[in-house]
Design a protein around this motif. Structure first.
Motif, PDB file in Angstrom:
ATOM      1  N   GLN A 201      -9.209  12.859  -2.106  1.00  0.00           N
ATOM      2  CA  GLN A 201      -8.356  11.933  -1.363  1.00  0.00           C
ATOM      3  C   GLN A 201      -9.170  10.755  -0.823  1.00  0.00           C
ATOM      4  O   GLN A 201      -8.739   9.607  -0.891  1.00  0.00           O
ATOM      5  N   GLN A 202     -10.342  11.035  -0.285  1.00  0.00           N
ATOM      6  CA  GLN A 202     -11.198   9.968   0.232  1.00  0.00           C
ATOM      7  C   GLN A 202     -11.624   9.028  -0.894  1.00  0.00           C
ATOM      8  O   GLN A 202     -11.630   7.808  -0.734  1.00  0.00           O
ATOM      9  N   GLU A 203     -11.968   9.603  -2.034  1.00  0.00           N
ATOM     10  CA  GLU A 203     -12.348   8.776  -3.180  1.00  0.00           C
ATOM     11  C   GLU A 203     -11.171   7.921  -3.643  1.00  0.00           C
ATOM     12  O   GLU A 203     -11.335   6.743  -3.972  1.00  0.00           O
ATOM     13  N   ALA A 204      -9.988   8.526  -3.658  1.00  0.00           N
ATOM     14  CA  ALA A 204      -8.795   7.785  -4.070  1.00  0.00           C
ATOM     15  C   ALA A 204      -8.495   6.662  -3.079  1.00  0.00           C
ATOM     16  O   ALA A 204      -8.153   5.541  -3.480  1.00  0.00           O
ATOM     17  N   GLU A 205      -8.606   6.944  -1.797  1.00  0.00           N
ATOM     18  CA  GLU A 205      -8.378   5.919  -0.781  1.00  0.00           C
ATOM     19  C   GLU A 205      -9.390   4.786  -0.923  1.00  0.00           C
ATOM     20  O   GLU A 205      -9.037   3.605  -0.793  1.00  0.00           O
ATOM     21  N   ALA A 206     -10.632   5.133  -1.185  1.00  0.00           N
ATOM     22  CA  ALA A 206     -11.656   4.101  -1.388  1.00  0.00           C
ATOM     23  C   ALA A 206     -11.339   3.275  -2.628  1.00  0.00           C
ATOM     24  O   ALA A 206     -11.482   2.044  -2.620  1.00  0.00           O
ATOM     25  N   ALA A 207     -10.881   3.927  -3.693  1.00  0.00           N
ATOM     26  CA  ALA A 207     -10.531   3.213  -4.921  1.00  0.00           C
ATOM     27  C   ALA A 207      -9.348   2.277  -4.680  1.00  0.00           C
ATOM     28  O   ALA A 207      -9.330   1.135  -5.155  1.00  0.00           O
ATOM     29  N   VAL A 208      -8.352   2.744  -3.936  1.00  0.00           N
ATOM     30  CA  VAL A 208      -7.196   1.898  -3.618  1.00  0.00           C
ATOM     31  C   VAL A 208      -7.638   0.719  -2.762  1.00  0.00           C
ATOM     32  O   VAL A 208      -7.215  -0.424  -2.986  1.00  0.00           O
ATOM     33  N   SER A 209      -8.500   0.978  -1.806  1.00  0.00           N
ATOM     34  CA  SER A 209      -9.006  -0.098  -0.955  1.00  0.00           C
ATOM     35  C   SER A 209      -9.755  -1.140  -1.781  1.00  0.00           C
ATOM     36  O   SER A 209      -9.553  -2.346  -1.609  1.00  0.00           O
ATOM     37  N   ASP A 210     -10.604  -0.676  -2.679  1.00  0.00           N
ATOM     38  CA  ASP A 210     -11.332  -1.591  -3.565  1.00  0.00           C
ATOM     39  C   ASP A 210     -10.365  -2.381  -4.450  1.00  0.00           C
ATOM     40  O   ASP A 210     -10.540  -3.582  -4.654  1.00  0.00           O
ATOM     41  N   ALA A 211      -9.369  -1.680  -4.960  1.00  0.00           N
ATOM     42  CA  ALA A 211      -8.389  -2.347  -5.829  1.00  0.00           C
ATOM     43  C   ALA A 211      -7.636  -3.429  -5.055  1.00  0.00           C
ATOM     44  O   ALA A 211      -7.383  -4.520  -5.581  1.00  0.00           O
TER      45      ALA A 211
END
Length: 107
Positions: free
Chosen positions: A27-37
């Motif tokens: 979830q943290q990785e996904a949130e970071a990926a969404v933030s980067d996106a």
């Protein structure tokens, strides 16, 4: 899982704990990926807007040049037509003067 655990309940609890940790990490990785996106999308949008503005400016300059060239062409064409018309008027005027002179000059 630790191989030293023999109690099945402890094994299930340990597996649940590991699964929760993995889920939390994913979830943290996904949130970071969404933030980067999102950040990348904002940058991309800004770059695209800048490119669009540059293209629009170049298009407007090109259209201005084309309009000026067309206006110059029309000025030259109109000037030539005006000169031709003026020549015809002068010729007609000379003919009228000659005819009037001939008509009213005593013989």
């Amino acid at each position: 899982m630790k191989p030293t655990m023999t109690n099945p309940i402890q094994q299930v609890l340990e597996a649940e704990r590991e699964a929760k940790e993995r889920i939390k990490r994913v979830q943290q990785e996904a949130e970071a990926a969404v933030s980067d996106a999102r950040r990348n999308a904002k940058q991309l949008l800004r770059r695209n807007e800048q490119r669009t503005q540059k293209v629009l400016i170049r298009y407007e300059e090109k259209q201005k040049q084309l309009t000026e060239a067309e206006a110059e062409r029309l000025r030259q064409q109109t000037g030539a037509e005006l000169k031709h018309a003026q020549t015809r008027v002068d010729e007609n005027f000379e003919v009228l003067v000659d005819e009037t002179f001939a008509a009213f000059w005593p013989r």
